[in-house]
Motif scaffolding. Structure first.
Motif, PDB file in Angstrom:
ATOM      1  N   TYR A   2       6.224  -0.776   3.662  1.00 31.31           N
ATOM      2  CA  TYR A   2       5.185  -1.668   3.490  1.00 31.31           C
ATOM      3  C   TYR A   2       4.938  -2.538   4.706  1.00 31.31           C
ATOM      4  CZ  TYR A   2       1.811  -5.111   1.952  1.00 31.31           C
ATOM      5  OH  TYR A   2       0.565  -6.006   1.896  1.00 31.31           O
ATOM      6  N   THR A 174       1.512   6.498  -1.406  1.00 33.80           N
ATOM      7  CA  THR A 174       2.156   5.450  -2.247  1.00 33.80           C
ATOM      8  C   THR A 174       1.651   5.118  -3.567  1.00 33.80           C
ATOM      9  OG1 THR A 174       2.808   4.357  -0.188  1.00 33.80           O
ATOM     10  CG2 THR A 174       3.269   2.946  -2.132  1.00 33.80           C
ATOM     11  N   ARG A 175       0.148   5.245  -3.459  1.00 32.81           N
ATOM     12  CA  ARG A 175      -0.211   5.120  -5.048  1.00 32.81           C
ATOM     13  C   ARG A 175       0.053   6.415  -6.003  1.00 32.81           C
ATOM     14  NH1 ARG A 175      -1.766  -0.249  -5.432  1.00 32.81           N
ATOM     15  NH2 ARG A 175      -3.339  -0.609  -3.950  1.00 32.81           N
ATOM     16  N   ALA A 177       2.810   7.986  -5.769  1.00 32.91           N
ATOM     17  CA  ALA A 177       4.145   7.868  -6.145  1.00 32.91           C
ATOM     18  C   ALA A 177       4.111   6.776  -7.233  1.00 32.91           C
ATOM     19  CB  ALA A 177       4.883   7.384  -4.812  1.00 32.91           C
ATOM     20  N   GLU A 178       3.223   5.644  -6.958  1.00 35.78           N
ATOM     21  CA  GLU A 178       3.459   4.619  -7.990  1.00 35.78           C
ATOM     22  C   GLU A 178       2.948   5.137  -9.455  1.00 35.78           C
ATOM     23  OE1 GLU A 178       2.085   0.398  -5.952  1.00 35.78           O
ATOM     24  OE2 GLU A 178       0.645   1.793  -6.725  1.00 35.78           O
ATOM     25  N   THR A 181       5.853   7.555 -10.645  1.00 31.86           N
ATOM     26  CA  THR A 181       7.264   6.974 -11.132  1.00 31.86           C
ATOM     27  C   THR A 181       6.919   6.218 -12.215  1.00 31.86           C
ATOM     28  OG1 THR A 181       6.839   5.267  -9.441  1.00 31.86           O
ATOM     29  CG2 THR A 181       8.171   7.445  -8.964  1.00 31.86           C
ATOM     30  N   ARG A 183       6.056   2.881 -11.784  1.00 28.55           N
ATOM     31  CA  ARG A 183       6.427   1.482 -11.197  1.00 28.55           C
ATOM     32  C   ARG A 183       5.609   1.161 -10.052  1.00 28.55           C
ATOM     33  NH1 ARG A 183       9.972   1.343  -6.765  1.00 28.55           N
ATOM     34  NH2 ARG A 183      10.748   3.518  -6.208  1.00 28.55           N
ATOM     35  N   ASP A 184       5.252  -0.105  -9.816  1.00 27.76           N
ATOM     36  CA  ASP A 184       4.705  -0.510  -8.637  1.00 27.76           C
ATOM     37  C   ASP A 184       5.717  -0.669  -7.518  1.00 27.76           C
ATOM     38  OD1 ASP A 184       2.251  -1.181 -10.104  1.00 27.76           O
ATOM     39  OD2 ASP A 184       2.914  -3.304 -10.660  1.00 27.76           O
ATOM     40  N   ILE A 185       5.086   0.054  -6.310  1.00 25.85           N
ATOM     41  CA  ILE A 185       5.568  -0.104  -5.001  1.00 25.85           C
ATOM     42  C   ILE A 185       4.987  -1.102  -4.078  1.00 25.85           C
ATOM     43  CG2 ILE A 185       6.149   1.258  -2.950  1.00 25.85           C
ATOM     44  CD1 ILE A 185       6.109   3.661  -5.074  1.00 25.85           C
TER      45      ILE A 185
END
Length: 194
Positions: A2, A174-175, A177-178, A181, A183-185
């Motif tokens: 990020y 990334t969204r 993946a969030e 998973t 969880r917030d990345i």
């Protein structure tokens, strides 16, 4: 990751801002020159100070030659230069009349879809700009007044579009993946306050 993409987006926005500032200065100088040129050609200047008026006209006081050609080429770059920062900070305009009543899970899924669509559009824009660049490069087309190759504007815009596409694809991935998973990345405070 990020931090890298955020810094890249900031650099692009600063470059876009400098280019936009240059365009504003160019337009102001051109408008001022055009106004002064008109005054120097006017009856008052030609009757009161004809030698000075003619000398200033001969010295080149007037509009900037090709100002609209430069503006056209550079504004497109500036727009694409701002898109990565807008995307990575969630600064796009949004209307949340309906989504504010939805559950966080639905909003997260909706955000994933929106970011995926935005990434796809940015990739499509970059691909089309590249095709346009190749077309203008092979045609040898130049601008009318300054006669600089038209592909230069496409190349500048392509730089911004490719970086915007890369940032957008990373945000979309990334969204996803969030959601996968749970969880917030990305930082939780991303989003425009409109």
């Amino acid at each position: 990751m990020y931090g890298f993409f955020y810094r890249l987006s900031l650099v692009m926005a600063w470059i876009g801002g400098l280019v936009l500032t240059g365009i504003v200065i160019l337009i102001c100088v051109s408008v001022l020159g055009r106004t002064l040129n008109g005054m120097l050609h006017g009856d008052v200047a030609q009757s009161v100070m004809p030698a000075l008026a003619d000398w200033l006209i001969a010295a080149g006081v007037g509009p900037v030659n090709g100002d609209f050609e430069l503006t056209e080429a550079l504004v497109a770059f500036a727009i694409f230069a701002f898109l990565p920062l807008c995307q990575i900070t969630g600064g796009h305009a949004s209307v949340d009349i309906f989504t504010q009543r939805m559950s966080p899970g639905v909003n997260r899924a909706l955000r994933v879809v929106i970011d995926m669509v935005f990434a796809a559009v940015m990739v499509l824009l970059a691909v089309q700009l590249y095709a346009g660049l190749l077309s203008k490069l092979s045609s040898g087309q130049t601008t009318f007044l300054l006669e600089f190759p038209v592909w230069w504007g496409y190349a500048l815009s392509l730089i911004g579009a490719v970086i915007a596409a890369i940032v957008s694809v990373w945000i979309a991935a990334t969204r996803v993946a969030e959601v996968a998973t749970g969880r917030d990345i990305l930082p939780a405070d991303l989003g425009a306050d409109h």
